[in-house]
Design an enzyme around this catalytic site. Structure first.
Site, mmCIF file in Angstrom:
data_model
loop_
_atom_site.group_PDB
_atom_site.id
_atom_site.type_symbol
_atom_site.label_atom_id
_atom_site.label_comp_id
_atom_site.label_asym_id
_atom_site.label_seq_id
_atom_site.Cartn_x
_atom_site.Cartn_y
_atom_site.Cartn_z
ATOM 1 N N TYR A 63 -2.379 0.519 10.607
ATOM 2 C CA TYR A 63 -2.299 -0.050 9.251
ATOM 3 C C TYR A 63 -0.952 0.285 8.607
ATOM 4 O O TYR A 63 -0.320 -0.559 7.979
ATOM 5 C CB TYR A 63 -3.465 0.506 8.428
ATOM 6 C CG TYR A 63 -3.568 0.006 7.011
ATOM 7 C CD1 TYR A 63 -3.670 -1.348 6.721
ATOM 8 C CD2 TYR A 63 -3.597 0.912 5.941
ATOM 9 C CE1 TYR A 63 -3.791 -1.795 5.401
ATOM 10 C CE2 TYR A 63 -3.719 0.478 4.627
ATOM 11 C CZ TYR A 63 -3.814 -0.875 4.355
ATOM 12 O OH TYR A 63 -3.934 -1.309 3.059
ATOM 13 N N SER A 96 0.861 -1.190 0.000
ATOM 14 C CA SER A 96 0.000 0.000 0.000
ATOM 15 C C SER A 96 0.890 1.231 0.000
ATOM 16 O O SER A 96 2.064 1.150 0.404
ATOM 17 C CB SER A 96 -0.856 0.009 1.271
ATOM 18 O OG SER A 96 -1.543 1.233 1.410
#
Ligand SMILES: NC(=O)c1ccc[n+]([C@@H]2O[C@H](COP(=O)([O-])OP(=O)(O)OC[C@H]3O[C@@H](n4cnc5c(N)ncnc54)[C@H](OP(=O)(O)O)[C@@H]3O)[C@@H](O)[C@H]2O)c1
Length: 251
Positions: free
Chosen positions: A145, A132
């Site tokens: 995250y 990501s």
């Protein structure tokens, strides 16, 4: 010769789109995720093989690898992962943080270490990590995250160093904002909150955009290693800079 890939996170979003893209490109695919009924439907649609497994449960990963070993395996595409919550550091919900670490990091490293012997037995192959842009930089409320995706990124980077000299490519695809069915819903817990993430954003990425990046990277000649591909929508110039059109007010 037809190549065969194992794709995790295949029950929805980027993983399911990757299964479709690879099959359309002539690959055989073994699709995995926890939800068997979704994998079964994907298999009926695409002709993929499937095996349900929770990647955080060792015995289930073992059974999955046994299924993967039934035929030659040429690529492993790690898509499974995801985010839970937007906790500020001072309010961190430790259970959510642990789950994110288990899903994005431990599950990924376990499947990686268990499938490397299969790639070697095939004479080499590819390992793709869908990380990501949260693995590149942080943002307020993102730390849980972001920490997990930074860790996943470093698995890819370290593995590439460790495999130097072997015919195994290690590819990292780092997506920015991708509007998928479940990512923001799982993260934020309501459809309304999930819709707000994409509100006013002209053309966020869709799952097929990332699937195409994976398909293309895998299709490059075998001496070409796409180390890292960062893919964002044009409207998103950083994790925090997102251009939004003014919303029209109803009534
Ligand atoms: N959407 C975005 O904006 C975005 C941006 C950057 C990166 N990513 C990353 O891209 C990947 C896919 O995201 P997505 O947007 O397609 O949707 P998603 O809802 O995050 O998809 C997660 C996938 O992982 C699987 N999964 C979760 N926990 C698992 C576990 N314990 N064992 C096995 N499988 C598990 C889920 O299937 P089951 O629930 O059926 O197990 C699902 O198929 C994730 O790694 C995500 O972090 C997404």
């Amino acid at each position: 010769m037809t190549k065969r890939a194992l794709v995790s996170g295949a029950s929805t979003g980027i993983g399911a789109a990757t299964v479709r893209a690879l099959i359309a490109d002539g690959w055989q695919v073994l699709a995995t995720a926890r939800r068997a009924e979704r994998l079964e439907a994907l298999a009926a649609e695409t002709g993929c093989e499937w095996a349900a497994a929770d990647l955080t449960v060792r015995e289930e990963v073992e059974a999955l690898v046994t299924a993967a070993a039934q035929a030659e395996l040429n690529a492993v595409v790690h898509v499974a992962g995801g985010a839970l919550g937007v906790d500020r550091v001072e309010d961190a919900d430790l259970d959510r943080w642990r789950t994110m670490y288990e899903r994005n990091v431990i599950g990924t490293v376990d499947l990686t270490r268990r499938t490397l012997p299969l790639l070697r037995a095939a004479g080499g192959g590819d390992v793709v990590f869908v990380t990501s842009t949260a693995g590149q930089a942080t943002y307020p409320g993102g730390a849980g995250y972001v920490a997990a995706k930074h860790a996943e990124k470093q698995i890819a980077t370290t593995l590439r160093l460790e495999l130097g000299g072997e015919p195994i490519r290690v590819i990292e695809i780092a997506p920015g904002m991708v509007k998928t069915e479940e990512f923001s819903l799982n993260r934020l817990g309501s459809a309304e909150a999930a819709d707000d993430v994409y509100a006013g954003v002209e053309e966020p990425l869709v799952a097929e955009d990332i699937a195409e990046a994976i398909r293309w990277s895998l299709g490059m000649p075998s001496h070409v290693n796409v180390d890292l591909m960062v893919v964002r929508p044009v409207a998103q110039s950083s994790n925090t800079a997102v251009a939004r059109q003014p919303l029209r007010v109803k009534g």
